[in-house]
Design an enzyme around this catalytic site. Structure first.
Site, PDB file in Angstrom:
ATOM      1  N   CYS A 115     109.096  -4.936  38.685  1.00  0.00           N
ATOM      2  CA  CYS A 115     107.821  -4.202  38.771  1.00  0.00           C
ATOM      3  C   CYS A 115     106.812  -4.674  37.730  1.00  0.00           C
ATOM      4  O   CYS A 115     105.605  -4.584  37.940  1.00  0.00           O
ATOM      5  CB  CYS A 115     108.052  -2.704  38.604  1.00  0.00           C
ATOM      6  SG  CYS A 115     109.253  -2.085  39.774  1.00  0.00           S
ATOM      7  N   HIS A 264     100.900   0.010  38.094  1.00  0.00           N
ATOM      8  CA  HIS A 264     101.899  -0.413  39.083  1.00  0.00           C
ATOM      9  C   HIS A 264     102.125   0.780  40.015  1.00  0.00           C
ATOM     10  O   HIS A 264     102.307   1.908  39.545  1.00  0.00           O
ATOM     11  CB  HIS A 264     103.200  -0.800  38.375  1.00  0.00           C
ATOM     12  CG  HIS A 264     104.374  -0.840  39.280  1.00  0.00           C
ATOM     13  ND1 HIS A 264     104.380  -1.558  40.453  1.00  0.00           N
ATOM     14  CD2 HIS A 264     105.593  -0.219  39.208  1.00  0.00           C
ATOM     15  CE1 HIS A 264     105.543  -1.379  41.058  1.00  0.00           C
ATOM     16  NE2 HIS A 264     106.295  -0.575  40.328  1.00  0.00           N
ATOM     17  N   ASN A 294     105.796   1.123  47.299  1.00  0.00           N
ATOM     18  CA  ASN A 294     105.953   0.356  46.059  1.00  0.00           C
ATOM     19  C   ASN A 294     106.284  -1.096  46.429  1.00  0.00           C
ATOM     20  O   ASN A 294     107.346  -1.360  46.991  1.00  0.00           O
ATOM     21  CB  ASN A 294     107.086   0.992  45.244  1.00  0.00           C
ATOM     22  CG  ASN A 294     107.370   0.280  43.941  1.00  0.00           C
ATOM     23  OD1 ASN A 294     106.942  -0.855  43.726  1.00  0.00           O
ATOM     24  ND2 ASN A 294     108.111   0.936  43.070  1.00  0.00           N
TER      25      ASN A 294
HETATM   26  O1  UT7 Z   1     108.904   0.659  40.638  1.00  0.00           O
HETATM   27  C1  UT7 Z   1     110.147   0.765  40.044  1.00  0.00           C
HETATM   28  C2  UT7 Z   1     110.257   1.988  39.291  1.00  0.00           C
HETATM   29  N1  UT7 Z   1     110.736   3.045  40.139  1.00  0.00           N
HETATM   30  C3  UT7 Z   1     110.252   4.268  39.940  1.00  0.00           C
HETATM   31  O2  UT7 Z   1     109.357   4.451  39.169  1.00  0.00           O
HETATM   32  C4  UT7 Z   1     110.903   5.392  40.712  1.00  0.00           C
HETATM   33  C5  UT7 Z   1     110.969   6.621  39.828  1.00  0.00           C
HETATM   34  N2  UT7 Z   1     111.642   7.747  40.472  1.00  0.00           N
HETATM   35  C6  UT7 Z   1     111.096   8.424  41.481  1.00  0.00           C
HETATM   36  O3  UT7 Z   1     110.027   8.094  41.942  1.00  0.00           O
HETATM   37  C7  UT7 Z   1     111.834   9.648  41.999  1.00  0.00           C
HETATM   38  O4  UT7 Z   1     112.956   9.892  41.180  1.00  0.00           O
HETATM   39  C8  UT7 Z   1     112.278   9.503  43.477  1.00  0.00           C
HETATM   40  C9  UT7 Z   1     111.073   9.588  44.379  1.00  0.00           C
HETATM   41  C10 UT7 Z   1     113.013   8.209  43.694  1.00  0.00           C
HETATM   42  C11 UT7 Z   1     113.226  10.638  43.859  1.00  0.00           C
HETATM   43  O5  UT7 Z   1     112.615  11.883  43.623  1.00  0.00           O
HETATM   44  P1  UT7 Z   1     113.399  13.008  42.837  1.00  0.00           P
HETATM   45  O6  UT7 Z   1     112.507  14.186  42.795  1.00  0.00           O
HETATM   46  O7  UT7 Z   1     113.849  12.448  41.523  1.00  0.00           O
HETATM   47  O8  UT7 Z   1     114.615  13.328  43.810  1.00  0.00           O
HETATM   48  P2  UT7 Z   1     116.180  13.265  43.526  1.00  0.00           P
HETATM   49  O9  UT7 Z   1     116.636  11.852  43.460  1.00  0.00           O
HETATM   50  O10 UT7 Z   1     116.499  14.169  42.384  1.00  0.00           O
HETATM   51  O11 UT7 Z   1     116.757  13.890  44.836  1.00  0.00           O
HETATM   52  C12 UT7 Z   1     116.501  15.263  45.178  1.00  0.00           C
HETATM   53  C13 UT7 Z   1     117.181  15.555  46.495  1.00  0.00           C
HETATM   54  C14 UT7 Z   1     118.645  15.133  46.557  1.00  0.00           C
HETATM   55  O12 UT7 Z   1     119.349  16.101  47.303  1.00  0.00           O
HETATM   56  P3  UT7 Z   1     120.202  17.261  46.608  1.00  0.00           P
HETATM   57  O13 UT7 Z   1     121.214  16.569  45.758  1.00  0.00           O
HETATM   58  O14 UT7 Z   1     119.202  18.042  45.788  1.00  0.00           O
HETATM   59  O15 UT7 Z   1     120.770  18.025  47.749  1.00  0.00           O
HETATM   60  C15 UT7 Z   1     118.618  13.841  47.302  1.00  0.00           C
HETATM   61  O16 UT7 Z   1     119.814  13.565  47.981  1.00  0.00           O
HETATM   62  O17 UT7 Z   1     116.520  14.861  47.549  1.00  0.00           O
HETATM   63  C16 UT7 Z   1     117.506  14.086  48.292  1.00  0.00           C
HETATM   64  N3  UT7 Z   1     116.855  12.878  48.763  1.00  0.00           N
HETATM   65  C17 UT7 Z   1     116.144  12.829  49.905  1.00  0.00           C
HETATM   66  N4  UT7 Z   1     115.873  13.746  50.837  1.00  0.00           N
HETATM   67  C18 UT7 Z   1     115.096  13.370  51.865  1.00  0.00           C
HETATM   68  C19 UT7 Z   1     116.822  11.660  48.162  1.00  0.00           C
HETATM   69  N5  UT7 Z   1     116.099  10.812  48.901  1.00  0.00           N
HETATM   70  C20 UT7 Z   1     115.672  11.506  49.973  1.00  0.00           C
HETATM   71  C21 UT7 Z   1     114.877  11.182  51.086  1.00  0.00           C
HETATM   72  N6  UT7 Z   1     114.605  12.131  51.998  1.00  0.00           N
HETATM   73  N7  UT7 Z   1     114.341   9.949  51.247  1.00  0.00           N
END
Ligand code: UT7
Length: 337
Positions: A115, A264, A294
């Site tokens: 990134c 980014h 992204n």
């Molecule tokens: O460019 C490189 C750098 N990358 C970044 O900057 C990414 C930084 N991180 C993020 O943007 C966020 O952490 C994400 C968007 C990737 C994820 O969001 P989050 O609010 O941190 O969600 P989470 O990973 O804590 O997941 C919450 C819930 C989980 O379910 P449970 O365990 O609460 O039942 C996941 O399994 O959402 C679920 N989940 C989804 N649900 C629907 C994870 N991905 C998805 C999805 N659709 N695509």
């Protein structure tokens, strides 16, 4: 004194648009979750069967950038190509760009900083320009993520975020007062290398011979991108402001004078958090993640090219570009356009 200015920008994204609803047809996800957590509405995918590769995306963006700079491939002295999704494991995409554009047998450097790839590439170009070694450097960031994403529910935490595309900038030597790159910073913290990574193939988890073994123990986590999303998010919102402040401290410029901040495009929530932290108005921040997701090393140069096209950057404007991502790596470039 010689300074580096950007004389031309370009970008290219594949025609194939993939909406959040399209993703919901192949994995357990939904439009509301993706929009709320990331701000992404759609992204572009080359797809598994495309005849184009990452270097081809780079060529299209580079041709536009050279045209806008009023230069041809023969005027380019050096290439820097940033990508995490190269055509081959080796050689890198830089040499492919050299050949496909018809450049002379100039040097071609590959940057593997994910990134932050474009920031590292631009900072490196700046050092070569200021030292007087080169006059026109082609800096490209390009990604074909869709080829390697896990498009099942198992991969939804990563796959809904990433899109394909390419951006390019021609960086040129200039002696005009009041223009050019003013300060750059680059950082890394390898202790978190595996928090956002593709682990295979490599010399830790295995190479080609492991793939050939019939009872190989390769897991999806090793071959597909793995991301500890929560952790990456928390680190990003700390490192972004740190790097921006460092860029300003080194420059003598004031943040109130910033015309445009181009972060980014990792997650709209990260950009909005950084905007609030830095006290920036909406018109001072450029976001296009809604359309493209992204695009890793391509995200800043695509955004830069669109901002120029939209007339949001004029000669002499103060521009800050900042990235954070896998490595972890992060950094900024501050410049007067
Ligand atoms: O460019 C490189 C750098 N990358 C970044 O900057 C990414 C930084 N991180 C993020 O943007 C966020 O952490 C994400 C968007 C990737 C994820 O969001 P989050 O609010 O941190 O969600 P989470 O990973 O804590 O997941 C919450 C819930 C989980 O379910 P449970 O365990 O609460 O039942 C996941 O399994 O959402 C679920 N989940 C989804 N649900 C629907 C994870 N991905 C998805 C999805 N659709 N695509």
């Amino acid at each position: 004194m010689i300074k580096s200015i950007i004389t031309g920008t370009g970008h290219y994204v594949p025609e194939n648009t993939v909406t959040n609803d399209d993703l919901a047809k192949v994995m357990d996800t939904n439009d509301e979750w993706i929009r709320e957590r990331t701000g992404i509405e759609e992204r572009r995918h080359l797809g598994r069967n495309s005849e184009l590769s990452t270097s081809d995306l780079g060529v299209k963006a580079a041709e536009m950038a050279m045209k806008n700079a009023g230069l041809t491939a023969k005027d380019i002295d050096f290439i820097i190509f940033a990508t995490l999704s190269p055509d081959y494991f080796f050689p890198g995409c830089g040499v492919l760009l050299q050949q496909k554009l018809g450049c002379d047998t100039i040097g071609a450097l590959d940057v593997r900083n994910q990134c932050s790839g474009f920031i590292y590439a631009l900072s490196t170009a700046d050092a070569y320009i200021r030292s007087g070694i080169y006059k026109n450097i082609l800096v490209v960031g390009a990604e074909d993520h869709s080829f390697g994403l896990d498009m099942t529910t198992r991969g939804r935490g990563v796959s809904v975020i990433f899109g394909d595309g390419a951006g390019a900038a021609v960086v040129s030597a200039n002696e005009e007062e009041g223009r050019g790159i003013i300060s750059t910073n680059m950082h890394s913290q390898g202790e978190y290398a595996e928090e956002l990574a593709v682990l295979f193939p490599g010399t830790i988890y295995g190479w080609s011979d492991v793939l050939l073994e019939e009872d190989n123990q390769i897991t999806a986590d090793q071959i597909y991108p793995h991301m500890n999303g929560n952790f990456v998010f928390k680190q990003a919102v700390t490192r972004f402001p740190e790097s921006i402040k460092e860029a300003f401290e080194k420059s003598g410029e004031k943040i109130e004078d910033l015309k445009l901040f181009i972060p980014h495009q990792a997650n709209l929530r990260i950009s909005q958090f950084v905007q609030r932290q830095m006290g920036l108005r909406d018109d001072q921040v450029f976001n296009n993640i809604q359309k493209y997701g992204n695009t890793t090393a391509a995200s800043i140069p695509i955004a830069l090219s669109e901002a120029v096209q939209q007339g949001r950057i004029q000669k002499g404007d103060l521009i800050c570009m900042t990235a954070f991502g896998s490595g972890f790596t992060w950094g900024s470039v501050l410049m007067r356009w």
